[in-house]
Design a protein around this motif. Structure first.
Motif, short mmCIF file in Angstrom:
data_model
loop_
_atom_site.label_atom_id
_atom_site.label_comp_id
_atom_site.label_asym_id
_atom_site.label_seq_id
_atom_site.Cartn_x
_atom_site.Cartn_y
_atom_site.Cartn_z
N MET A 86 33.92 -0.23 17.65
CA MET A 86 32.55 -0.06 17.73
C MET A 86 32.42 0.86 18.97
O MET A 86 31.45 1.58 19.03
CB MET A 86 31.72 -1.45 17.89
CG MET A 86 31.42 -2.11 16.61
SD MET A 86 30.69 -1.50 15.48
CE MET A 86 29.31 -1.13 16.16
N ARG A 87 33.34 0.71 19.83
CA ARG A 87 33.35 1.47 20.98
C ARG A 87 34.64 1.49 21.59
O ARG A 87 35.59 0.59 21.63
CB ARG A 87 32.39 0.52 22.12
CG ARG A 87 32.55 1.15 23.55
CD ARG A 87 31.77 0.58 24.43
NE ARG A 87 31.93 1.22 25.83
CZ ARG A 87 32.09 0.51 26.91
NH1 ARG A 87 32.08 -0.85 26.80
NH2 ARG A 87 32.47 0.79 28.12
N SER A 88 35.14 2.66 22.17
CA SER A 88 36.49 2.82 22.51
C SER A 88 36.33 4.17 23.57
O SER A 88 35.48 4.97 23.28
CB SER A 88 37.54 3.07 21.40
OG SER A 88 38.73 3.61 21.81
N ASN A 89 37.33 4.24 24.25
CA ASN A 89 37.75 5.49 24.92
C ASN A 89 38.68 6.55 24.18
O ASN A 89 39.24 7.47 24.90
CB ASN A 89 37.97 5.32 26.42
CG ASN A 89 39.58 4.87 26.37
OD1 ASN A 89 39.97 4.14 25.47
ND2 ASN A 89 40.14 4.81 27.58
N HIS A 90 38.92 6.19 23.13
CA HIS A 90 39.58 6.86 22.18
C HIS A 90 41.26 6.89 22.33
O HIS A 90 41.91 7.69 22.08
CB HIS A 90 39.27 8.32 21.95
CG HIS A 90 37.71 8.34 21.43
ND1 HIS A 90 37.44 8.05 20.23
CD2 HIS A 90 36.58 8.71 22.02
CE1 HIS A 90 36.04 8.14 20.13
NE2 HIS A 90 35.62 8.55 21.22
N ASP A 91 41.74 6.04 23.00
CA ASP A 91 43.03 5.73 23.32
C ASP A 91 43.55 5.00 22.16
O ASP A 91 43.29 4.01 21.97
CB ASP A 91 42.97 4.75 24.62
CG ASP A 91 44.49 4.32 24.92
OD1 ASP A 91 45.61 4.30 23.98
OD2 ASP A 91 45.01 4.05 25.97
N ARG A 92 44.50 5.99 21.27
CA ARG A 92 44.79 5.16 20.02
C ARG A 92 45.68 4.24 20.05
O ARG A 92 45.64 3.15 19.18
CB ARG A 92 45.43 6.57 19.07
CG ARG A 92 44.56 7.69 18.81
CD ARG A 92 43.52 7.26 17.94
NE ARG A 92 42.36 8.45 17.83
CZ ARG A 92 41.26 8.57 17.92
NH1 ARG A 92 40.49 6.90 17.95
NH2 ARG A 92 40.53 9.40 17.54
N GLU A 93 46.50 4.27 20.98
CA GLU A 93 47.33 2.97 21.17
C GLU A 93 46.49 1.83 21.47
O GLU A 93 47.23 0.76 20.73
CB GLU A 93 48.28 3.20 22.48
CG GLU A 93 49.42 2.08 22.38
CD GLU A 93 50.33 2.28 23.78
OE1 GLU A 93 51.22 1.53 23.98
OE2 GLU A 93 50.19 3.27 24.45
N THR A 94 45.64 1.52 22.23
CA THR A 94 45.17 0.44 22.60
C THR A 94 44.01 -0.09 21.35
O THR A 94 44.05 -1.22 21.09
CB THR A 94 44.13 0.35 23.85
OG1 THR A 94 43.17 1.49 23.77
CG2 THR A 94 45.11 0.54 24.96
N GLU A 95 43.53 0.88 20.72
CA GLU A 95 42.83 0.59 19.62
C GLU A 95 43.66 0.09 18.47
O GLU A 95 43.27 -0.75 17.99
CB GLU A 95 42.25 1.95 18.91
CG GLU A 95 40.96 2.70 19.76
CD GLU A 95 40.66 3.79 19.20
OE1 GLU A 95 39.44 4.50 19.40
OE2 GLU A 95 41.29 4.55 18.34
N SER A 96 44.94 0.40 18.26
CA SER A 96 45.76 -0.02 17.42
C SER A 96 46.07 -1.35 17.71
O SER A 96 46.41 -2.40 17.00
CB SER A 96 47.00 1.07 17.15
OG SER A 96 48.04 0.33 16.25
N ILE A 97 46.55 -1.48 19.09
CA ILE A 97 46.88 -3.24 19.35
C ILE A 97 45.71 -3.99 19.32
O ILE A 97 46.01 -5.14 18.81
CB ILE A 97 47.27 -2.96 20.87
CG1 ILE A 97 48.44 -2.17 21.12
CG2 ILE A 97 47.18 -4.38 21.66
CD1 ILE A 97 48.83 -1.90 22.66
#
Length: 163
Positions: free
Chosen positions: A102-113
Motif C-alpha cells: 500500500m505504501r513504500s519508498n520503493h526500496d525493492r529489497e525491503t518490500e520483498s522482505i
C-alpha cells in the motif's frame, strides 16, 4: 491432536537423518519440519482475539516469531531505512489469500522482505467468526526497517529513538 503427533514424528525422523558435517545448511530439513508443525498447530487453533486489533496483534507476534532472525530488538532507529505498509486478507481458516503493498519508498529489497515475512508466517490462527466479512478479514500492517534490513512491525514496535 493426531496431526500434531504426526508432525512431531516427522520432525524426529528428519532430525535423525541430519548429518553432522559442520555445515549448518544440512539442518534445514529439521527447521522446515518444525516450521511445518507450527503452521499445522496454528491452522488447528482458533484465535482467542475478540477484536480486529487483538487479532492484528496476534498476527504481528506470529510474523515476528517466525521471522525472528530478520527482526531487530529494541527501539527503531530515529531515521528509518524504509517503511512498507502491506494490506492483506486472511480467510476464515487463517489462510493468507491476498497481499499488496500500500505504501513504500520503493526500496525493492525491503518490500520483498516484508512480503516474504508475511508469507512465511502463514497460515495464521483462524480469526473469530464475527471478525470475518465476505469470507475474509482485511488487515494492514506497517514494517519498519532499520539500515541493516531488519524490521519490526508497528503494531508491536517500541517507540522510535530520538535523533
Amino acid at each position: 491432536m493426531n496431526i500434531r503427533n504426526a508432525f512431531l514424528l516427522a520432525a524426529a525422523v528428519l532430525a535423525g537423518c541430519a548429518t553432522s558435517t559442520g555445515d549448518r545448511s544440512t539442518d534445514r530439513p529439521s527447521e522446515k519440519a518444525a516450521r511445518a508443525e507450527r503452521r499445522a498447530e496454528s491452522r488447528a487453533e482458533a484465535s482467542s482475539a475478540s477484536s480486529v486489533d487483538a487479532y492484528k496483534r496476534d498476527l504481528a507476534l506470529r510474523i515476528s516469531d517466525v521471522n525472528s532472525g530478520k527482526v531487530y530488538p529494541g527501539r527503531p532507529q530515529a531515521l528509518l531505512r524504509s517503511v512498507v505498509v502491506l494490506r492483506y486478507a486472511v480467510d476464515a481458516h487463517g489462510n493468507l489469500v491476498r497481499s499488496e503493498i500500500m505504501r513504500s519508498n520503493h526500496d525493492r529489497e525491503t518490500e520483498s522482505i516484508a512480503l516474504a515475512s508475511l508469507r512465511n508466517a502463514a497460515p495464521f490462527p483462524r480469526p473469530a467468526s464475527h471478525l470475518v466479512r465476505h469470507g475474509k478479514l482485511e488487515i494492514s500492517e506497517t514494517w519498519l526497517f532499520n539500515n541493516d534490513g531488519r524490521f519490526q512491525l508497528r503494531t508491536i514496535a517500541q517507540p522510535q529513538m530520538d535523533q
